[in-house]
Design a protein around this motif. Sequence first.
Motif, mmCIF file in Angstrom:
data_model
loop_
_atom_site.group_PDB
_atom_site.id
_atom_site.type_symbol
_atom_site.label_atom_id
_atom_site.label_comp_id
_atom_site.label_asym_id
_atom_site.label_seq_id
_atom_site.Cartn_x
_atom_site.Cartn_y
_atom_site.Cartn_z
ATOM 1 N N LEU A 192 -7.043 5.221 -0.089
ATOM 2 C CA LEU A 192 -8.386 4.904 0.789
ATOM 3 C C LEU A 192 -8.327 4.054 2.039
ATOM 4 O O LEU A 192 -8.889 4.432 2.947
ATOM 5 N N ARG A 193 -7.551 3.212 1.678
ATOM 6 C CA ARG A 193 -7.271 2.119 3.072
ATOM 7 C C ARG A 193 -6.896 3.069 4.197
ATOM 8 O O ARG A 193 -7.641 2.631 5.444
ATOM 9 N N VAL A 194 -6.001 3.856 4.256
ATOM 10 C CA VAL A 194 -5.718 4.582 5.489
ATOM 11 C C VAL A 194 -6.676 5.841 5.568
ATOM 12 O O VAL A 194 -6.254 6.562 6.734
ATOM 13 N N GLY A 195 -7.555 5.857 4.917
ATOM 14 C CA GLY A 195 -8.618 7.054 5.410
ATOM 15 C C GLY A 195 -8.146 8.307 4.793
ATOM 16 O O GLY A 195 -8.736 9.419 5.274
ATOM 17 N N ALA A 196 -7.347 8.130 4.090
ATOM 18 C CA ALA A 196 -6.747 9.489 3.403
ATOM 19 C C ALA A 196 -7.386 9.956 2.027
ATOM 20 O O ALA A 196 -8.561 9.215 1.763
ATOM 21 N N GLN B 178 -18.012 3.174 6.777
ATOM 22 C CA GLN B 178 -18.651 3.551 5.072
ATOM 23 C C GLN B 178 -17.503 4.044 4.167
ATOM 24 O O GLN B 178 -17.697 4.576 3.226
ATOM 25 N N ASN B 179 -16.186 3.541 4.585
ATOM 26 C CA ASN B 179 -14.930 3.649 3.625
ATOM 27 C C ASN B 179 -15.491 2.649 2.481
ATOM 28 O O ASN B 179 -15.473 1.859 2.467
ATOM 29 N N PHE B 180 -15.270 3.468 1.261
ATOM 30 C CA PHE B 180 -15.533 2.632 -0.167
ATOM 31 C C PHE B 180 -14.692 1.628 -0.154
ATOM 32 O O PHE B 180 -15.226 0.618 -0.944
ATOM 33 N N LEU B 181 -13.575 1.847 0.161
ATOM 34 C CA LEU B 181 -12.496 0.607 0.148
ATOM 35 C C LEU B 181 -13.150 -0.691 0.720
ATOM 36 O O LEU B 181 -12.959 -2.039 0.363
ATOM 37 N N THR C 249 5.093 -2.850 6.861
ATOM 38 C CA THR C 249 4.104 -3.792 7.406
ATOM 39 C C THR C 249 2.760 -3.353 6.545
ATOM 40 O O THR C 249 2.427 -2.365 6.672
ATOM 41 N N PRO C 250 2.178 -4.443 6.032
ATOM 42 C CA PRO C 250 1.108 -4.119 5.291
ATOM 43 C C PRO C 250 -0.057 -3.874 6.180
ATOM 44 O O PRO C 250 -0.048 -4.272 7.348
ATOM 45 N N VAL C 251 -0.935 -3.039 5.834
ATOM 46 C CA VAL C 251 -1.980 -2.558 6.549
ATOM 47 C C VAL C 251 -3.266 -3.470 6.149
ATOM 48 O O VAL C 251 -3.656 -3.337 5.058
ATOM 49 N N ASP C 252 -3.760 -4.103 6.998
ATOM 50 C CA ASP C 252 -4.868 -4.860 6.821
ATOM 51 C C ASP C 252 -6.234 -4.351 7.134
ATOM 52 O O ASP C 252 -7.326 -4.561 6.681
ATOM 53 N N THR C 253 -6.127 -3.604 8.082
ATOM 54 C CA THR C 253 -7.425 -2.690 8.439
ATOM 55 C C THR C 253 -7.863 -1.577 7.423
ATOM 56 O O THR C 253 -6.846 -1.092 6.816
ATOM 57 N N ILE C 254 -9.021 -1.464 7.499
ATOM 58 C CA ILE C 254 -9.470 -0.333 6.605
ATOM 59 C C ILE C 254 -10.043 0.896 7.494
ATOM 60 O O ILE C 254 -11.028 0.633 8.401
ATOM 61 N N THR C 255 -9.369 1.749 7.530
ATOM 62 C CA THR C 255 -9.604 2.838 8.469
ATOM 63 C C THR C 255 -11.118 3.400 8.410
ATOM 64 O O THR C 255 -11.645 3.357 7.336
ATOM 65 N N LYS C 256 -11.711 3.467 9.491
ATOM 66 C CA LYS C 256 -13.336 3.928 9.504
ATOM 67 C C LYS C 256 -13.397 5.495 9.072
ATOM 68 O O LYS C 256 -12.817 6.139 9.432
ATOM 69 N N ARG C 257 -14.238 5.487 8.365
ATOM 70 C CA ARG C 257 -14.870 6.700 7.257
ATOM 71 C C ARG C 257 -16.228 6.881 7.272
ATOM 72 O O ARG C 257 -17.102 5.661 7.417
ATOM 73 N N ALA C 258 -16.823 8.113 7.601
ATOM 74 C CA ALA C 258 -18.074 8.271 7.764
ATOM 75 C C ALA C 258 -18.737 8.570 5.915
ATOM 76 O O ALA C 258 -17.811 8.641 5.241
ATOM 77 N N ALA C 259 -19.896 8.084 5.873
ATOM 78 C CA ALA C 259 -20.426 8.441 4.538
ATOM 79 C C ALA C 259 -19.941 9.510 4.019
ATOM 80 O O ALA C 259 -19.743 9.785 2.769
ATOM 81 N N ASP C 260 -20.100 10.729 4.790
ATOM 82 C CA ASP C 260 -19.760 12.205 4.287
ATOM 83 C C ASP C 260 -18.441 12.541 4.169
ATOM 84 O O ASP C 260 -17.920 13.690 4.026
#
Length: 506
Positions: free
Chosen positions: A79-83, A7-10, A147-158
């Motif tokens: 946002l991409r790294v879930g921070a 649910q990461n907005f990114l 190294t560019p990060v291609d994945t989007i860290t998983k996040r919950a809606a809340d």
Amino acid sequence: MNPTANQNFLGALAAVADAHAQRTCLIQPGAENWSFAMLSDASRRVAGALAEAGVGPGDRVLAQVDKSAHAVALYLGTLRVGAVYVPINTAYTSEEVAYFRGDSEPRVLVCREQDVPALAPVAGEADLLSLGADGDGTLLQNAAQATPVDTITKRAADDIAAIVYTSGTTGRSKGAMLTHDNLTSNARVLLDYWGWADDDVLLHALPVFHVHGLFVALHCALLSGTPMIFLPQFDASAVIDALPQATVMMGVPTFYTRLLARDDFTQQTCAGVRLFISGSAPLTEQTFAAWEARTGHRILERYGMSETMMNTSNPLDGERVPGTVGYPLPGVEARVVDAGGQELARGEVGVIEVRGANVFAGYWGMPEKTAEEFRDDGFFITGDLGKMEEDGRVSIVGRAKDLVISGGYNIYPKEVERLIDEMPEVLESAVIGVPHRDFGEGVVAVVVPVDEAVEEPQVRAVLEGRLARFKHPKVVVNVPDLPRNAMGKVQKKELRDRYEGLFSEA
Ligand code: MCA
Ligand code: AMP
């Protein structure tokens, strides 16, 4: 919503960016335009640099950076790294930054190159990095090598995506925690409600450290895959030059009054614009009327807060009524209650409360403050005074909270009074906001001197370096004593009435 999905907005923004990769995203007059692909690439690299600096899910990234394409990449990379992105006003002094650093306990503090020496002593445990490209070890230099990060860290809606600081009545700023779901839901609602179209071009002249510029404006463009004319700040001449290429503009009321003050701003300037949106502070009926007379456009006024993002809006197609902030947005419930929390009849004035997917998760590290500002049934007490009109529109008539809004920036009097009261020449003070033609409200300090009258430069000298300049009183008035009620509380309303005309020539 699939609760197990990311649910990461990114994720939503990245999908749009991929689908519009070659389209222009940021039009930057006098500088290189950025496509959606360029912004994605830059944010992947920034994410790489953040990850190498040890930033992981839930870590805070405190940012005091100038508005730029790279600043947007920093937000998206976070946002991409879930921070958690924690933007703060560039006008804040190092003393103010020290508070935000201490409160948010960021993993990294990203700042402007020139601020490194002043911020080094207050960075604490955080890695201090300048964003700028000059000098070794800046975030952008690290990003170029990372190294560019291609994945989007998983996040919950809340999970928390951002913390936006909003000043507190006691003078201590509170960090409003906004979740990925808050960002996603509000952005989707706004795109639909304001009829965002594939050929829209947003004129973006707002700062990107508050909800208005960072979320409301930016998200509408990024989530629709449409370009923005990205101006570093509001400058009436630059806006007049850019408006002929725009279809939508968002601004605080000061933008509108400043444009109206220009003879070269005409109906022709905004011939291609379909929508002007105003918020963050009350738009006067005079400005609304003058704008319509000059341009033929009825400004759409909406109402939001850092804690809730957008709550209500005048309609796109229906009647836009000046002096009202329109209807609760889809998915947002609003009610007006009395001091005891009882809902009031339509037309009666009370405190506005809201509930919905837009409402924040609470104040960072302040569970008791959070509990105080929510009702048991989940409604958030805004502290704004208003009424529900017969037809369900909301009108804001004032504020229960002791807050000054100047040019769209919030100033909590207590924060200013505390420093003025420390002056040996001052017995006590009361800081108020009174009508100001340019800023809507202008800050006035009413002081009781110990002996000799206290002049404005003396007060400014004391506040310099300690409080952002937009919070400094524009005028200092000396009085023999402050008006108080039977309980001994300073009567600010009486002071506001007394000094109402102070800026009539401003
Ligand atoms: C700058 N100054 C101000 C303000 N801005 N004084 C009072 N109020 C202000 N808002 C002072 C500076 O300290 C400086 O003083 C002098 O004016 C010139 O500074 P400069 O940076 O050149 O000012 P400006 O370019 O004229 O800025 C005015 C502005 C700006 C364009 C109206 O304040 C602005 O962009 N405001 C937008 C704020 C915003 O985005 N608010 C959204 C938050 P000195 O000479 O003494 O140094 S609210 C929100 O997000 C909620 C959710 C919502 O509903 O939208
Ligand atoms: P902030 O805490 O910076 O997010 O500011 C939010 C406050 O700005 C709200 O609580 C309102 O007092 C005010 N505000 C935002 N939009 C409007 C509006 N359209 N009319 C009047 N006040 C507004």
